[in-house]
Design a protein around this motif. Structure first.
Motif, PDB file in Angstrom:
ATOM      1  N   PRO A   1     -15.042  26.922 -13.618  1.00 17.54           N
ATOM      2  CA  PRO A   1     -14.472  27.701 -14.730  1.00 17.54           C
ATOM      3  C   PRO A   1     -13.431  28.715 -14.243  1.00 17.54           C
ATOM      4  N   VAL A   2     -12.319  28.213 -13.734  1.00 13.31           N
ATOM      5  CA  VAL A   2     -11.236  29.055 -13.247  1.00 13.31           C
ATOM      6  C   VAL A   2     -10.093  29.012 -14.252  1.00 13.31           C
ATOM      7  N   LEU A   3      -9.665  30.181 -14.703  1.00 14.25           N
ATOM      8  CA  LEU A   3      -8.502  30.288 -15.582  1.00 14.25           C
ATOM      9  C   LEU A   3      -7.377  30.925 -14.779  1.00 14.25           C
ATOM     10  N   ALA A   4      -6.342  30.149 -14.481  1.00  9.91           N
ATOM     11  CA  ALA A   4      -5.197  30.661 -13.737  1.00  9.91           C
ATOM     12  C   ALA A   4      -4.194  31.248 -14.724  1.00  9.91           C
ATOM     13  N   ALA A   5      -3.955  32.550 -14.610  1.00 10.09           N
ATOM     14  CA  ALA A   5      -2.983  33.237 -15.461  1.00 10.09           C
ATOM     15  C   ALA A   5      -1.741  33.479 -14.618  1.00 10.09           C
ATOM     16  N   VAL A   6      -0.741  32.618 -14.777  1.00  9.34           N
ATOM     17  CA  VAL A   6       0.453  32.651 -13.935  1.00  9.34           C
ATOM     18  C   VAL A   6       1.497  33.555 -14.576  1.00  9.34           C
ATOM     19  N   PHE A   7       1.797  34.681 -13.939  1.00  6.41           N
ATOM     20  CA  PHE A   7       2.841  35.580 -14.413  1.00  6.41           C
ATOM     21  C   PHE A   7       4.171  35.031 -13.893  1.00  6.41           C
ATOM     22  N   ASN A   8       4.836  34.306 -14.761  1.00  5.27           N
ATOM     23  CA  ASN A   8       5.972  33.468 -14.395  1.00  5.27           C
ATOM     24  C   ASN A   8       7.279  34.199 -14.694  1.00  5.27           C
ATOM     25  N   ASP A   9       7.857  34.824 -13.659  1.00  2.00           N
ATOM     26  CA  ASP A   9       9.116  35.544 -13.859  1.00  2.00           C
ATOM     27  C   ASP A   9      10.276  34.932 -13.076  1.00  2.00           C
ATOM     28  N   GLY A  10      10.031  33.830 -12.360  1.00  2.00           N
ATOM     29  CA  GLY A  10      11.105  33.107 -11.696  1.00  2.00           C
ATOM     30  C   GLY A  10      11.664  33.782 -10.458  1.00  2.00           C
ATOM     31  N   ARG A  11      10.925  34.748  -9.901  1.00  2.00           N
ATOM     32  CA  ARG A  11      11.410  35.395  -8.685  1.00  2.00           C
ATOM     33  C   ARG A  11      10.240  36.092  -7.981  1.00  2.00           C
ATOM     34  N   TYR A  12      10.476  36.460  -6.706  1.00  2.00           N
ATOM     35  CA  TYR A  12       9.515  37.309  -6.019  1.00  2.00           C
ATOM     36  C   TYR A  12       9.740  38.728  -6.532  1.00  2.00           C
ATOM     37  N   ASN A  13       9.004  39.086  -7.575  1.00  2.00           N
ATOM     38  CA  ASN A  13       9.374  40.263  -8.353  1.00  2.00           C
ATOM     39  C   ASN A  13       9.131  41.570  -7.603  1.00  2.00           C
TER      40      ASN A  13
ATOM     41  N   GLU B   1      19.440  41.530  -4.976  1.00  2.00           N
ATOM     42  CA  GLU B   1      19.431  40.129  -4.577  1.00  2.00           C
ATOM     43  C   GLU B   1      18.461  39.431  -5.517  1.00  2.00           C
ATOM     44  N   PRO B   2      18.731  38.217  -5.920  1.00  2.00           N
ATOM     45  CA  PRO B   2      17.871  37.591  -6.952  1.00  2.00           C
ATOM     46  C   PRO B   2      16.460  37.286  -6.471  1.00  2.00           C
ATOM     47  N   TRP B   3      16.279  36.916  -5.187  1.00  2.00           N
ATOM     48  CA  TRP B   3      14.967  36.497  -4.687  1.00  2.00           C
ATOM     49  C   TRP B   3      14.291  35.577  -5.707  1.00  2.00           C
ATOM     50  N   ALA B   4      15.080  34.621  -6.185  1.00  2.00           N
ATOM     51  CA  ALA B   4      14.646  33.794  -7.306  1.00  2.00           C
ATOM     52  C   ALA B   4      14.362  32.366  -6.855  1.00  2.00           C
ATOM     53  N   SER B   5      13.622  31.668  -7.676  1.00  2.00           N
ATOM     54  CA  SER B   5      13.395  30.241  -7.500  1.00  2.00           C
ATOM     55  C   SER B   5      13.816  29.540  -8.786  1.00  2.00           C
ATOM     56  N   PRO B   6      14.135  28.261  -8.709  1.00  2.00           N
ATOM     57  CA  PRO B   6      14.502  27.555  -9.950  1.00  2.00           C
ATOM     58  C   PRO B   6      13.384  27.666 -10.976  1.00  2.00           C
ATOM     59  N   PRO B   7      13.732  27.751 -12.254  1.00  2.00           N
ATOM     60  CA  PRO B   7      12.694  27.866 -13.296  1.00  2.00           C
ATOM     61  C   PRO B   7      11.676  26.738 -13.177  1.00  2.00           C
ATOM     62  N   MET B   8      10.406  27.096 -13.319  1.00  2.00           N
ATOM     63  CA  MET B   8       9.342  26.098 -13.190  1.00  2.00           C
ATOM     64  C   MET B   8       8.450  26.145 -14.413  1.00  2.00           C
ATOM     65  N   ASP B   9       8.201  24.982 -14.972  1.00  2.00           N
ATOM     66  CA  ASP B   9       7.312  24.854 -16.123  1.00  2.00           C
ATOM     67  C   ASP B   9       5.909  24.556 -15.594  1.00  2.00           C
TER      68      ASP B   9
ATOM     69  N   VAL C   1       9.302  41.947  -4.369  1.00  2.00           N
ATOM     70  CA  VAL C   1      10.376  42.003  -3.387  1.00  2.00           C
ATOM     71  C   VAL C   1      11.689  42.401  -4.068  1.00  2.00           C
ATOM     72  N   TYR C   2      11.938  41.825  -5.240  1.00  2.00           N
ATOM     73  CA  TYR C   2      13.170  42.129  -5.971  1.00  2.00           C
ATOM     74  C   TYR C   2      13.289  43.628  -6.256  1.00  2.00           C
TER      75      TYR C   2
ATOM     76  N   GLY D   1       1.127  35.203  -9.438  1.00  2.00           N
ATOM     77  CA  GLY D   1       2.536  35.047  -9.756  1.00  2.00           C
ATOM     78  C   GLY D   1       2.987  33.613  -9.585  1.00  2.00           C
ATOM     79  N   ASP D   2       4.198  33.339 -10.044  1.00  2.00           N
ATOM     80  CA  ASP D   2       4.731  31.996  -9.888  1.00  2.00           C
ATOM     81  C   ASP D   2       4.937  31.664  -8.410  1.00  2.00           C
ATOM     82  N   GLY D   3       5.302  32.676  -7.584  1.00  2.00           N
ATOM     83  CA  GLY D   3       5.439  32.430  -6.155  1.00  2.00           C
ATOM     84  C   GLY D   3       4.117  32.069  -5.511  1.00  2.00           C
ATOM     85  N   CYS D   4       3.049  32.760  -5.890  1.00  2.00           N
ATOM     86  CA  CYS D   4       1.711  32.444  -5.369  1.00  2.00           C
ATOM     87  C   CYS D   4       1.303  31.032  -5.773  1.00  2.00           C
ATOM     88  N   MET D   5       1.556  30.680  -7.026  1.00  2.00           N
ATOM     89  CA  MET D   5       1.149  29.365  -7.497  1.00  2.00           C
ATOM     90  C   MET D   5       1.941  28.265  -6.798  1.00  2.00           C
ATOM     91  N   GLN D   6       3.213  28.535  -6.472  1.00  2.00           N
ATOM     92  CA  GLN D   6       3.983  27.546  -5.722  1.00  2.00           C
ATOM     93  C   GLN D   6       3.433  27.381  -4.312  1.00  2.00           C
TER      94      GLN D   6
END
Length: 572
Positions: free
Chosen positions: A470-482, A496-504, A484-485, A450-455
């Motif tokens: 040969p590692v392919l990171a597939a980041v499921f980027n939903d902008g929150r601790y999903n 509660e949003p349990w969100a982080s600012p959008p990250m590219d 937990v949400y 997830g995006d939280g794990c990658m952060q």
């Protein structure tokens, strides 16, 4: 090297390499530098510099899982040792053998006001680690280095009690001269692990054969006994499920497979179990909330036979009628032989399995063709599996994304799927993917995170860059601790949003020189795209911006906890 120049650090690393520990993960620091120097100078040692100590342990765990070779972990005093605790606890709960070498300030400084003191008057690292290691040792003298190294490996690899061992090495002891010592170790005697007596084995065989609706539950403790357990299942002709950590131990395409039970359980397993299993044989799992979830493996009046070397697991997750203290391989081997010798098998199980499989095992039967926008997580998992091909290995991190990986991926071998649920630590999958790829760089490792794990631990991909892994990171980027949400909303009936600012993450990957692509619609993840991104050998990253509101019915952690706390409630 002349003996006069030989230090205890040299002797320690020599002894570990002689014992088979030749790959070391870690983060350098002042108090541990003598050990790092000994590794760097040793012609047979490999050093992998991680970006965080806990990730170093997760990488070591992945390395062991893929290679079967015991790794070493090097951490410095103070925050180096304390940062490693989460990873070490995970290794302990998953019975992963490894040797953690923790540097310390000079022994004479213990008791004084000294930065990063790990002794009893400072952090007290041996006490901190005592509960989550097989042994927490401290090197007392330079001349004892060889003996302590051998002992650490022996304890870490003791059959039936594998796990991490801590060896704290004060800097002055590590740097002190150490005369050569010849250590003559007798071969470890063949370990005869306990099995059940023949009458118990025969009784279990007959109970399964006579059952109206039998079931075998395969846990992660069956990793080393996969072929034996499969032979037992085929001899008895009894359907089976695997717990989440055991996914892939036996091919999920097997005719008797109901796929996974527990959290994110397949609908084959749920349909079979909801009619009431009267006899369940449970092998190598503690039946915690994640392993059971919505699939309570036996009816309230049913017969649960639990086999494990650790008798303290009996009756703790589900009520046990018969607890068998035995090695699962020995028990499965004996049960298969008894079944074949006496022609004992269940004549009804095949029809029952066929009935359970009349409908799809998946929460969304159309997951492979779902065209909704933004891409649904189940479609992303499908597209990933198709794009990387059957030889790729998957590791999932911890979060809502892991539910989709558990539910929708199909694993045919142990190495096809990995998850670190012994402790359930976010960011464990990223380090583990690095370790697995380092152990075997011949096929890609796909890390679903997830995006939280990658952060939290995305900088570990720099290790993959350094070693061209040969590692392919597939980041499921939903902008929150999903997870937990959704869990919070379900339990407290408010949001509660349990969100982080959008990250590219594509831009972030580019800053590290990692090829990447943004995924927003079905069909964008293709074999051609993956081949292009991995053209230089890897790593690469997919920034998957999926619909965060799509869920698997009754699959999350809150549901699993509720099912366990409600005792004998019926599965959802």
């Amino acid at each position: 090297m002349q003996s006069a120049d030989r230090t205890a650090a040299d002797a320690l690393i020599d002894a570990l390499i002689d014992a088979g520990v030749d790959t070391f993960f870690g983060v350098p620091g002042g108090p541990v530098m003598p050990l790092f120097d000994a590794v760097v100078r040793h012609p047979k040692a490999r050093l992998v510099e991680s970006r965080h100590e806990s990730s170093a342990v997760f990488s070591a765990m992945g390395y062991w899982t893929q290679s079967g070779r015991v790794p070493g972990v090097l951490v410095t005093a103070g925050p180096g040792g304390t940062n490693a605790v989460t990873g070490v606890a995970s290794a302990y709960f998953e019975s992963v053998p490894l040797v953690v070498l923790c540097g310390d300030v000079v022994w004479a400084a213990t008791g004084r006001i000294h930065l990063q003191d790990m002794g009893p008057d400072g952090v007290g690292i041996e006490t901190v680690m005592q509960r989550v290691t097989r042994a927490a040792l401290r090197l007392p003298t330079a001349s004892a280095a060889v003996g302590y190294a051998w002992h650490a490996v022996e304890v870490a690899t003791a059959p039936g009690r594998e796990g991490p061992v801590l060896l704290t090495v004060p800097r002055d002891r590590a740097s002190a001269p150490a005369a050569p010592i010849e250590l003559v170790a007798a071969p470890r005697p063949a370990q005869v692990l306990p099995s059940a007596d023949l009458s118990t084995v025969t009784d279990v065989a007959r109970r399964l054969a006579d059952a109206r609706r039998p079931l075998v539950v395969v846990g992660s403790g069956c990793h080393e006994a996969a072929q034996d357990v499969r032979a037992m299942i085929e001899a008895l002709r009894v359907p089976f499920v695997t717990t989440p950590r055991a996914k892939g131990i036996i091919d999920e395409n097997h005719k008797l497979s109901l796929r996974t039970g527990g959290m994110a359980a397949s609908w084959w397993a749920r349909r079979y179990i909801e009619h009431g299993v009267d006899v369940a044989l449970v092998l190598g799992t503690d039946l915690d909330d994640v392993s059971v979830g919505p699939t309570r493996y036996v009816a309230q009046s049913g017969d649960l036979i639990h086999v494990d070397l650790n008798p303290t697991v009996f009756g703790r997750g589900l009520e046990t009628s018969t607890g068998v203290v035995a090695d699962v391989r020995a028990f499965a081997t004996d049960l298969a032989a008894t079944s074949r010798l006496h022609g004992i098998s269940n004549p009804r199980a095949g029809a029952l399995v066929a009935q359970a499989k009349e409908a799809s095992p998946f929460d969304r039967p159309d997951f492979s063709t779902d065209l909704t926008h933004p891409i649904a997580p189940h479609r992303a998992v499908h597209d990933l599996a198709q794009a990387v091909g059957p030889s790729a290995r998957f590791v999932t991190d911890i979060g809502e994304h892991m539910l989709f990986a558990l539910h929708y991926l199909t694993a045919g071998r142990r190495e096809d799927f990995g998850i670190h649920l012994g402790l359930g630590s976010m960011a464990s999958g990223i380090g583990s993917a690095v370790g697995r790829a380092l152990a075997d760089p011949s096929t890609p490792v796909v890390c679903i995170c997830g995006d939280g794990c990658m952060q939290m631990a995305g900088s570990e991909l720099l290790v993959a860059v350094e070693h061209h892994l040969p590692v392919l990171a597939a980041v499921f980027n939903d902008g929150r601790y999903n997870m937990v949400y959704h869990g919070y909303r379900q339990e407290f009936d408010r949001e509660e949003p349990w969100a982080s600012p959008p990250m590219d993450f594509s831009v972030w990957a580019a800053s590290m020189g990692i090829p990447s692509a943004v995924i927003e619609t079905p069909g964008q993840i293709t074999a051609a795209l993956v081949a292009d991104l991995m053209a230089s050998g890897g790593p690469a990253l997919l920034d998957i911006r999926h619909d965060p509101n799509v869920r698997i019915k009754g699959a999350g952690r809150v549901e699993a906890l509720q099912q366990m706390s409600h005792g004998g409630g019926q599965p959802c």
